[in-house]
Motif scaffolding. Structure first.
Motif, PDB file in Angstrom:
ATOM      1  N   MET A   1       0.843  -1.196   0.000  1.00  0.00           N
ATOM      2  CA  MET A   1       0.000   0.000   0.000  1.00  0.00           C
ATOM      3  C   MET A   1       0.878   1.246   0.000  1.00  0.00           C
ATOM      4  O   MET A   1       1.811   1.374   0.773  1.00  0.00           O
ATOM      5  N   ILE A   2       0.591   2.211  -0.889  1.00  0.00           N
ATOM      6  CA  ILE A   2       1.373   3.426  -0.990  1.00  0.00           C
ATOM      7  C   ILE A   2       0.964   4.380   0.117  1.00  0.00           C
ATOM      8  O   ILE A   2      -0.212   4.628   0.356  1.00  0.00           O
ATOM      9  N   ALA A   3       1.950   4.913   0.815  1.00  0.00           N
ATOM     10  CA  ALA A   3       1.664   5.839   1.906  1.00  0.00           C
ATOM     11  C   ALA A   3       1.010   7.105   1.376  1.00  0.00           C
ATOM     12  O   ALA A   3       1.308   7.568   0.277  1.00  0.00           O
ATOM     13  N   SER A   4       0.105   7.665   2.158  1.00  0.00           N
ATOM     14  CA  SER A   4      -0.556   8.895   1.766  1.00  0.00           C
ATOM     15  C   SER A   4       0.366  10.072   2.027  1.00  0.00           C
ATOM     16  O   SER A   4       1.333   9.989   2.783  1.00  0.00           O
ATOM     17  N   VAL A   5       0.047  11.201   1.396  1.00  0.00           N
ATOM     18  CA  VAL A   5       0.833  12.406   1.600  1.00  0.00           C
ATOM     19  C   VAL A   5       0.808  12.823   3.063  1.00  0.00           C
ATOM     20  O   VAL A   5       1.819  13.219   3.641  1.00  0.00           O
ATOM     21  N   SER A   6      -0.362  12.724   3.711  1.00  0.00           N
ATOM     22  CA  SER A   6      -0.464  13.118   5.118  1.00  0.00           C
ATOM     23  C   SER A   6       0.404  12.231   6.005  1.00  0.00           C
ATOM     24  O   SER A   6       1.057  12.705   6.942  1.00  0.00           O
ATOM     25  N   ASP A   7       0.433  10.912   5.719  1.00  0.00           N
ATOM     26  CA  ASP A   7       1.286  10.014   6.487  1.00  0.00           C
ATOM     27  C   ASP A   7       2.754  10.360   6.316  1.00  0.00           C
ATOM     28  O   ASP A   7       3.547  10.331   7.258  1.00  0.00           O
ATOM     29  N   LEU A   8       3.135  10.682   5.056  1.00  0.00           N
ATOM     30  CA  LEU A   8       4.529  11.021   4.790  1.00  0.00           C
ATOM     31  C   LEU A   8       4.926  12.291   5.523  1.00  0.00           C
ATOM     32  O   LEU A   8       6.013  12.376   6.093  1.00  0.00           O
ATOM     33  N   ARG A   9       4.040  13.293   5.526  1.00  0.00           N
ATOM     34  CA  ARG A   9       4.377  14.565   6.157  1.00  0.00           C
ATOM     35  C   ARG A   9       4.608  14.406   7.649  1.00  0.00           C
ATOM     36  O   ARG A   9       5.384  15.157   8.248  1.00  0.00           O
ATOM     37  N   GLN A  10       3.960  13.443   8.270  1.00  0.00           N
ATOM     38  CA  GLN A  10       4.130  13.232   9.701  1.00  0.00           C
ATOM     39  C   GLN A  10       5.518  12.697  10.039  1.00  0.00           C
ATOM     40  O   GLN A  10       6.016  12.884  11.146  1.00  0.00           O
ATOM     41  N   THR A  11       6.127  12.012   9.066  1.00  0.00           N
ATOM     42  CA  THR A  11       7.432  11.398   9.331  1.00  0.00           C
ATOM     43  C   THR A  11       8.597  12.162   8.720  1.00  0.00           C
ATOM     44  O   THR A  11       9.729  12.030   9.185  1.00  0.00           O
ATOM     45  N   GLN A  12       8.348  12.986   7.684  1.00  0.00           N
ATOM     46  CA  GLN A  12       9.455  13.614   6.966  1.00  0.00           C
ATOM     47  C   GLN A  12      10.229  14.604   7.826  1.00  0.00           C
ATOM     48  O   GLN A  12      11.450  14.690   7.749  1.00  0.00           O
ATOM     49  N   ASN A  13       9.516  15.386   8.647  1.00  0.00           N
ATOM     50  CA  ASN A  13      10.208  16.386   9.449  1.00  0.00           C
ATOM     51  C   ASN A  13      11.198  15.756  10.416  1.00  0.00           C
ATOM     52  O   ASN A  13      12.264  16.330  10.685  1.00  0.00           O
ATOM     53  N   THR A  14      10.877  14.596  10.966  1.00  0.00           N
ATOM     54  CA  THR A  14      11.781  13.933  11.902  1.00  0.00           C
ATOM     55  C   THR A  14      12.909  13.206  11.186  1.00  0.00           C
ATOM     56  O   THR A  14      13.887  12.814  11.825  1.00  0.00           O
ATOM     57  N   ALA A  15      12.787  13.015   9.881  1.00  0.00           N
ATOM     58  CA  ALA A  15      13.805  12.290   9.127  1.00  0.00           C
ATOM     59  C   ALA A  15      14.971  13.175   8.707  1.00  0.00           C
ATOM     60  O   ALA A  15      15.990  12.671   8.250  1.00  0.00           O
ATOM     61  N   TRP A  16      14.841  14.491   8.882  1.00  0.00           N
ATOM     62  CA  TRP A  16      15.844  15.430   8.380  1.00  0.00           C
ATOM     63  C   TRP A  16      16.416  16.274   9.508  1.00  0.00           C
ATOM     64  O   TRP A  16      15.699  16.696  10.404  1.00  0.00           O
ATOM     65  N   GLN A  17      17.710  16.522   9.436  1.00  0.00           N
ATOM     66  CA  GLN A  17      18.402  17.282  10.466  1.00  0.00           C
ATOM     67  C   GLN A  17      19.277  18.361   9.832  1.00  0.00           C
ATOM     68  O   GLN A  17      19.952  18.114   8.829  1.00  0.00           O
ATOM     69  N   TRP A  18      19.261  19.549  10.437  1.00  0.00           N
ATOM     70  CA  TRP A  18      20.179  20.595  10.007  1.00  0.00           C
ATOM     71  C   TRP A  18      21.526  20.405  10.704  1.00  0.00           C
ATOM     72  O   TRP A  18      21.588  20.160  11.903  1.00  0.00           O
ATOM     73  N   GLN A  19      22.598  20.513   9.904  1.00  0.00           N
ATOM     74  CA  GLN A  19      23.967  20.474  10.404  1.00  0.00           C
ATOM     75  C   GLN A  19      24.642  21.788  10.038  1.00  0.00           C
ATOM     76  O   GLN A  19      24.122  22.557   9.209  1.00  0.00           O
ATOM     77  N   THR A  20      25.779  22.067  10.628  1.00  0.00           N
ATOM     78  CA  THR A  20      26.532  23.259  10.241  1.00  0.00           C
ATOM     79  C   THR A  20      27.999  22.913  10.064  1.00  0.00           C
ATOM     80  O   THR A  20      28.528  22.008  10.714  1.00  0.00           O
ATOM     81  N   TRP A  21      28.628  23.623   9.181  1.00  0.00           N
ATOM     82  CA  TRP A  21      30.076  23.573   8.980  1.00  0.00           C
ATOM     83  C   TRP A  21      30.537  25.023   8.887  1.00  0.00           C
ATOM     84  O   TRP A  21      30.109  25.760   8.000  1.00  0.00           O
ATOM     85  N   GLN A  22      31.370  25.435   9.833  1.00  0.00           N
ATOM     86  CA  GLN A  22      31.808  26.832   9.913  1.00  0.00           C
ATOM     87  C   GLN A  22      30.607  27.779   9.853  1.00  0.00           C
ATOM     88  O   GLN A  22      30.603  28.773   9.119  1.00  0.00           O
ATOM     89  N   ASP A  23      29.555  27.432  10.594  1.00  0.00           N
ATOM     90  CA  ASP A  23      28.326  28.216  10.709  1.00  0.00           C
ATOM     91  C   ASP A  23      27.487  28.238   9.430  1.00  0.00           C
ATOM     92  O   ASP A  23      26.522  29.004   9.337  1.00  0.00           O
ATOM     93  N   LEU A  24      27.830  27.403   8.455  1.00  0.00           N
ATOM     94  CA  LEU A  24      27.036  27.314   7.225  1.00  0.00           C
ATOM     95  C   LEU A  24      26.131  26.082   7.308  1.00  0.00           C
ATOM     96  O   LEU A  24      26.585  25.003   7.697  1.00  0.00           O
ATOM     97  N   PRO A  25      24.838  26.211   6.939  1.00  0.00           N
ATOM     98  CA  PRO A  25      23.896  25.113   7.137  1.00  0.00           C
ATOM     99  C   PRO A  25      23.817  24.145   5.957  1.00  0.00           C
ATOM    100  O   PRO A  25      23.873  24.543   4.796  1.00  0.00           O
ATOM    101  N   TYR A  26      23.681  22.867   6.295  1.00  0.00           N
ATOM    102  CA  TYR A  26      23.359  21.857   5.290  1.00  0.00           C
ATOM    103  C   TYR A  26      22.501  20.786   5.951  1.00  0.00           C
ATOM    104  O   TYR A  26      22.404  20.685   7.170  1.00  0.00           O
ATOM    105  N   LEU A  27      21.854  19.982   5.115  1.00  0.00           N
ATOM    106  CA  LEU A  27      20.897  18.987   5.588  1.00  0.00           C
ATOM    107  C   LEU A  27      21.472  17.585   5.539  1.00  0.00           C
ATOM    108  O   LEU A  27      22.227  17.245   4.618  1.00  0.00           O
ATOM    109  N   THR A  28      21.084  16.765   6.516  1.00  0.00           N
ATOM    110  CA  THR A  28      21.327  15.330   6.450  1.00  0.00           C
ATOM    111  C   THR A  28      20.015  14.594   6.678  1.00  0.00           C
ATOM    112  O   THR A  28      19.059  15.145   7.228  1.00  0.00           O
ATOM    113  N   CYS A  29      19.990  13.340   6.254  1.00  0.00           N
ATOM    114  CA  CYS A  29      18.790  12.514   6.338  1.00  0.00           C
ATOM    115  C   CYS A  29      19.070  11.312   7.228  1.00  0.00           C
ATOM    116  O   CYS A  29      20.065  10.602   7.031  1.00  0.00           O
TER     117      CYS A  29
END
Length: 269
Positions: A1-29
């Motif tokens: 069964m394909i996940a719904s958009v609403s189900d995905l949105r509930q999990t996507q925010n917790t799947a991503w983290q902001w990192q910094t290198w010399q105070d510059l931001p980048y994302l990790t998953c």
């Protein structure tokens, strides 16, 4: 069964983290935590992969390609072989790279198109893919998955992170373009593709006020392509960020028409 958009949105925010290198931001998953990786922001411009790789790994070999909005996926060895011959550009034309050895840093650039980073938790192999609408229509992501399988991977061992890209709510295209993209999901194209897309659960197609135009979520199309291959929704994470709507963090060609990009890279382990 394909996940719904609403189900995905509930999990996507917790799947991503902001990192910094010399105070510059980048994302990790989180799904890609076994591998050094990053979806870098406009703050790192104009640094190239050779400059960014040491942030992820001190001694990895660096590989990139000349992106041409196609569906070719090369190995580092194939890139090296192509570079041994005369090339029109410094790098061979392709829109994806897949590693076959450890300690290889692979990179793609984007500025509205979808950057995908993929890893195999068993082999440690990785892939970096640039999936614009043309590459998506030509099934570049299934092409990369096919190469993984040819190298001995299993679908259940793959993890996929889709980085920041233009959101479907602001991505207006012609009906003709939408049909080309939508055809990549259709087993039978005898019916009207736009009608079939509209009738899909959590359709990637959105209406538009202009005649002959619609809006389409290209990342959702890539997600559905992966699901059709048998990859579970839990193996896929989509970054909750839009390059067009968040100018402080991302370049957007559609917004500014400037040829500036942000890089996404991953190192095989």
């Amino acid at each position: 069964m394909i996940a719904s958009v609403s189900d995905l949105r509930q999990t996507q925010n917790t799947a991503w983290q902001w990192q910094t290198w010399q105070d510059l931001p980048y994302l990790t998953c989180n799904l890609l935590s076994p591998w050094p990786h990053g979806f870098f922001t406009r703050s790192f411009y104009p640094h190239a992969p050779q400059d960014l790789t040491p942030i992820l790994s001190s001694d990895a070999e660096v590989y990139r390609v000349k992106q041409v909005h196609g569906n070719c996926v090369l190995t580092p060895k194939e890139i090296e072989q192509a570079q041994s011959e005369p090339l029109e550009h410094d790098y061979p034309p392709a829109d994806g790279i897949i590693t076959t050895q450890t300690n290889q840093a692979i990179w793609v650039a984007s500025a509205d198109c979808t950057p995908l980073l993929i890893g195999d938790v068993k082999t440690g192999y990785t892939s970096a893919i640039h999936a614009g609408w043309r590459g998506t229509a030509q099934k570049i992501v299934p092409q990369a998955i096919s190469r993984f399988l040819n190298f001995g991977s299993r679908l259940e061992d793959l993890r996929v992170g889709m980085g920041p890209a233009i959101n479907g709510t602001v991505y207006q295209v012609t009906n003709t373009v939408a049909r080309e993209i939508g055809a990549s999901l259709m087993m039978d194209t005898s019916d009207d593709i736009l009608t079939a897309l509209e009738n899909m659960p959590d359709s990637p197609l959105l209406s538009d006020a202009f005649p002959g135009r619609v809006r389409i979520d290209v990342r959702r199309v890539n997600f559905l392509q992966l699901r059709q291959l048998g990859i579970e929704s839990e193996q896929i994470a989509i970054a909750p960020y839009c390059t067009y709507q968040q100018p402080d963090y991302f370049f957007s060609f559609r917004r500014t028409k400037e040829k500036k990009v942000q890089w996404s890279g991953i190192v095989s382990v």
